[in-house]
Design an enzyme around this catalytic site. Structure first.
Site, PDB file in Angstrom:
ATOM      1  N   SER A   1       0.881  -1.282   0.008  1.00 38.63           N
ATOM      2  CA  SER A   1       0.020   0.116  -0.035  1.00 38.63           C
ATOM      3  C   SER A   1       1.086   1.194  -0.025  1.00 38.63           C
ATOM      4  O   SER A   1       1.940   1.288   0.418  1.00 38.63           O
ATOM      5  CB  SER A   1      -0.854  -0.113   1.108  1.00 38.63           C
ATOM      6  OG  SER A   1      -1.572   1.424   1.446  1.00 38.63           O
TER       7      SER A   1
ATOM      8  N   TYR B   1      -0.879  -0.510  10.158  1.00 33.27           N
ATOM      9  CA  TYR B   1      -0.947  -1.046   8.845  1.00 33.27           C
ATOM     10  C   TYR B   1      -0.075  -0.549   7.997  1.00 33.27           C
ATOM     11  O   TYR B   1       0.550  -1.410   7.080  1.00 33.27           O
ATOM     12  CB  TYR B   1      -2.485  -0.715   8.443  1.00 33.27           C
ATOM     13  CG  TYR B   1      -2.705  -1.171   7.053  1.00 33.27           C
ATOM     14  CD1 TYR B   1      -3.279  -2.436   6.797  1.00 33.27           C
ATOM     15  CD2 TYR B   1      -2.788  -0.424   5.928  1.00 33.27           C
ATOM     16  CE1 TYR B   1      -3.607  -2.924   5.681  1.00 33.27           C
ATOM     17  CE2 TYR B   1      -3.131  -0.778   4.499  1.00 33.27           C
ATOM     18  CZ  TYR B   1      -3.345  -2.205   4.317  1.00 33.27           C
ATOM     19  OH  TYR B   1      -3.792  -2.524   3.197  1.00 33.27           O
TER      20      TYR B   1
ATOM     21  N   LYS C   1       2.873  -2.672   6.064  1.00 34.17           N
ATOM     22  CA  LYS C   1       3.112  -2.312   4.430  1.00 34.17           C
ATOM     23  C   LYS C   1       4.628  -2.429   4.106  1.00 34.17           C
ATOM     24  O   LYS C   1       4.884  -2.552   3.046  1.00 34.17           O
ATOM     25  CB  LYS C   1       2.003  -1.420   4.072  1.00 34.17           C
ATOM     26  CG  LYS C   1       0.651  -1.902   3.971  1.00 34.17           C
ATOM     27  CD  LYS C   1       0.455  -3.242   3.438  1.00 34.17           C
ATOM     28  CE  LYS C   1      -1.036  -3.817   3.435  1.00 34.17           C
ATOM     29  NZ  LYS C   1      -1.247  -5.017   2.602  1.00 34.17           N
TER      30      LYS C   1
END
Length: 345
Positions: free
Chosen positions: A200, A227, A231
């Site tokens: 991402s 998150y 990533k």
């Protein structure tokens, strides 16, 4: 044009220096990331980039190839599985939920008219389950051509798994690592083995943390930052795997900002603010499908371990963002990850 580029670079540099000295690099990173996102990650960014795509690179028949796609029941995973099934590939859907997985499988078989679509129920947040699945799969199949690590989660609250792991880390990082490591033997039997990781753009805001995987030192848990760190870990993992396994093509990729169930559920404010600008799942998964099925001569010329966006290799760092980690830190990250994974063998 050269003057404009120079002036832009100078302005970005001055902004970076300012935020560095006031101790707010996170504000700088988030700001530059957001500007980049509006320009490149949106639907309009895809439409501009796609003008340079060669559509014939996807005119392939995958009838002799086997693909594993995690998180294939919705969003990018579903879109990818469907496109590969349409190209006659044998698709192995790895999903956590049996009901939604079965529904997705049925829909893919019906639309693609390809019966070689198989469902496997695995919770990637449970390392022992990942290992068991890999062993069963290796026993039942002679080879694997493409592994697509796509499943992920963004939990905004701190959640511990039954193994005491942060749930985001267990799924997004350890799950990817274990699935990849345990499939290396099967992949090595393919003539054109590939491992793809759906990362991402959020990783642009984070420098690799190779120590606090469970985020125990955080007083306040922030799922979005966790998150993004996961990533970043995926991108580094991809680079390191590529170094140690030169016979396999590795790539990580950014799908852009796409309208998926995960986005709508995990970051609803972002979705509401930008829903008219988001890519479709098909647009978001285009590069993933391309990396999975395009002829070897097309893909391998880019080199293994790179980060892709819209069918092109991209930098993994924003300008002057100080997010680059040392080779020693990257190596240490892999060693610690391996040590954690070994506990579940």
């Amino acid at each position: 044009m050269k003057i404009l580029i120079l002036c832009t670079s100078i302005i970005v540099g001055l902004i970076a220096v300012f935020f560095f000295f006031v101790g707010s690099m996170s504000i700088y990173r988030n700001t530059i990331f957001y500007i980049k996102g509006l320009r490149e990650f949106t639907k309009s960014g895809y439409e501009i980039a796609s003008k340079n795509f060669n559509p014939h690179e996807l005119d392939v028949d995958c009838s002799l190839k086997h693909f594993i796609i995690t998180g294939a029941n919705s969003g990018l995973g579903y879109s990818t599985a469907l496109e590969i099934a349409k190209k006659n590939g044998t698709v192995h859907m790895v999903c956590r939920n049996a009901v939604s997985g079965e529904q997705a499988k049925h829909a893919i078989v019906k639309e693609s008219k390809n019966s070689n679509v198989h469902l496997h129920i695995v919770d990637l947040s449970k390392p022992k389950d990942v290992v068991k699945f890999a062993k069963r799969f290796a026993h039942a199949h002679s080879r694997l051509d493409v592994l697509i690590n796509n499943a992920g989660c963004l939990l905004n609250e701190r959640v511990r798994t039954e193994d005491g792991l942060d749930a985001n880390f267990a799924t997004n990082t350890l799950g990817y690592y274990l699935m990849t490591r345990e499939m290396l033997g099967l992949l090595s039997k393919s003539e054109d083995p590939r491992v793809l990781m759906v990362s991402s753009g959020g990783m642009y805001t984070q420098k690799l943390d190779h120590e606090d995987f469970n985020f125990d030192r955080w007083r306040k848990y922030d799922g979005v930052i966790v998150y993004a760190q996961n990533k970043r870990q995926q991108v580094v993992m991809c680079e390191e795997f590529a170094k140690s396994h030169p016979n396999i093509f590795f790539a990580s990729m950014h799908p852009g900002w796409a309208n998926t169930p995960g986005v709508r559920k995990s970051i609803p404010d972002f979705y509401e603010r930008h829903k008219s600008q988001l890519r479709t799942p098909q647009e978001g998964s285009d590069t993933l499908v391309w990396l999975a099925v395009a002829p070897a001569k097309v893909i391998q010329k880019f080199g293994s371990g790179n980060f892709f966006q819209d069918r092109a290799v991209c930098s993994t760092h924003l300008p002057l963002a100080w997010t680059k980690s040392s080779e020693a830190d990257n190596s240490e990250f892999m060693k610690k990850l391996s040590k954690i994974a070994d506990k579940f063998l």
